[in-house]
Design an enzyme around this catalytic site. Structure first.
Site, short mmCIF file in Angstrom:
data_model
loop_
_atom_site.label_atom_id
_atom_site.label_comp_id
_atom_site.label_asym_id
_atom_site.label_seq_id
_atom_site.Cartn_x
_atom_site.Cartn_y
_atom_site.Cartn_z
CG ASN A 9 -1.70 1.32 1.48
OD1 ASN A 9 -1.85 2.03 0.56
ND2 ASN A 9 -2.42 1.37 2.50
CE LYS A 11 -0.19 3.14 4.81
NZ LYS A 11 0.05 3.36 6.40
CG HIS A 94 -5.75 1.92 5.35
ND1 HIS A 94 -5.27 2.70 6.27
CD2 HIS A 94 -4.72 1.33 5.17
CE1 HIS A 94 -4.04 2.71 6.60
NE2 HIS A 94 -3.68 1.42 6.16
CD GLU A 96 -2.70 5.53 6.64
OE1 GLU A 96 -2.82 5.57 5.31
OE2 GLU A 96 -1.93 5.06 7.38
CD GLU A 166 -3.37 -2.26 7.43
OE1 GLU A 166 -2.23 -2.73 6.71
OE2 GLU A 166 -3.73 -1.12 7.14
N GLY A 172 2.86 2.42 10.74
CA GLY A 172 3.94 3.57 10.56
C GLY A 172 4.53 3.72 11.82
CB SER A 212 5.34 -1.44 11.98
OG SER A 212 5.07 -0.11 11.89
N GLY A 233 3.04 -0.88 4.16
CA GLY A 233 3.20 0.55 3.82
C GLY A 233 4.42 0.93 3.38
P1 13P Z 1 3.24 0.47 7.45
O1 13P Z 1 3.60 -0.77 7.02
O2 13P Z 1 4.08 1.89 7.12
O3 13P Z 1 2.98 0.29 9.15
O4 13P Z 1 1.84 0.78 7.06
C1 13P Z 1 0.85 -0.33 7.14
C2 13P Z 1 -0.24 0.01 6.34
O5 13P Z 1 -0.93 0.95 6.95
C3 13P Z 1 -0.70 -0.67 5.21
O6 13P Z 1 -1.93 -0.58 4.68
#
Ligand code: 13P
Length: 249
Positions: A9, A11, A94, A96, A166, A172, A212, A233
């Site tokens: 992803n 983003k 997601h 976010e 997640e 992140g 992560s 991510g």
């Molecule tokens: P990270 O791998 O940066 O923690 O993000 C995970 C994520 O939100 C994937 O959709």
């Protein structure tokens, strides 16, 4: 019987030219992948990505979609457009999008139903916040999110769905759920799916982990009984790191 899946992803990162460069960088590194490999760039980069992914073993995913086919919905993208762009997977719900773009369990469900109707494969995100984890309600939260996301989905469509667990506190953050913790929650999610449908149906759906996940911890997370892959991510933005995760399967 479930084929593992590793999805990147991206983003809000990369322009179309950067998208092509990143794909060119990692595609030779994942040629021998023993899992499904998916990249999800921004909507503006899907066309460039499709061209770069021709004749590879990598599938294209989108990060969002709208639940109507057309109409006065400024700024939205419809399933038919994604299909024309060669998209196979769509990330839905997601955290976010729930946090910054008012995505709710209800809109998540509408999007799941629409993508399945259009034969796109939804990757549905669920996961608890840090406060919810501290209150000890992780199971209740993911149970509710899963039930609402799958509301109205027929048993025949279950195998086209991937659920991404997640935990919001791990996204992140450089801090992952432990492999036992992640595997336990994923088993609970599978139990919920078995309750809604049948145990057999729950064995067909893939449930992956995100938060992560990186080249160092991927092997441990992926060697558990119920984690069927990862939604990556930050570590998916570096070709060699993403390839290491894919090749950890
Ligand atoms: P990270 O791998 O940066 O923690 O993000 C995970 C994520 O939100 C994937 O959709």
């Amino acid at each position: 019987m479930r084929k593992p899946i590793i999805a990147g992803n991206w983003k809000l990162n990369k322009t179309p030219s950067q998208t092509v460069r990143l794909i060119e960088e990692f595609k030779p590194l994942v040629r021998e992948a023993r899992c499904e490999v998916v990249v999800c760039p921004t909507s503006a980069c899907l066309f460039a990505a499709r061209e770069a992914l021709k004749d590879t073993n990598i599938s294209l995913g989108a990060q969002n979609v709208f639940y109507e086919d057309s109409g006065a919905y400024t700024g939205e993208v419809a399933c038919d457009s994604l299909l024309e762009l060669g998209v196979k997977y769509v990330i839905i719900g997601h955290s976010e999008r729930r946090q910054y773009f008012a995505e709710t369990d209800e809109t998540v469900n509408k999007k799941v139903l629409k993508t399945l109707e259009k034969r796109l494969k939804p990757i549905v995100c669920v996961g608890e916040s840090l406060a919810q984890k501290q209150f000890g309600v992780t199971e209740e939260v993911v149970r509710m999110q899963t039930r609402l996301a799958l509301s109205g989905v027929g048993v025949g469509d279950v195998e086209d769905i991937t659920i991404a667990y997640e935990p919001i506190w791990a996204i992140g953050a450089g801090m992952t759920a432990s492999s036992t913790e992640a595997n336990d929650t994923i088993r609970q999610i599978r139990r919920v799916v078995a309750e809604i449908y049948t145990p057999e149906a729950s064995q067909k759906l893939r449930i992956i982990y995100g938060g992560s996940m990186n080249a160092r911890n991927a092997k441990e997370l992926l060697s558990t009984s119920d984690i069927d892959g990862g939604l990556i991510g930050g570590a998916s933005l570096k070709g060699d790191l993403f390839a290491q995760i894919v090749n950890a399967v």
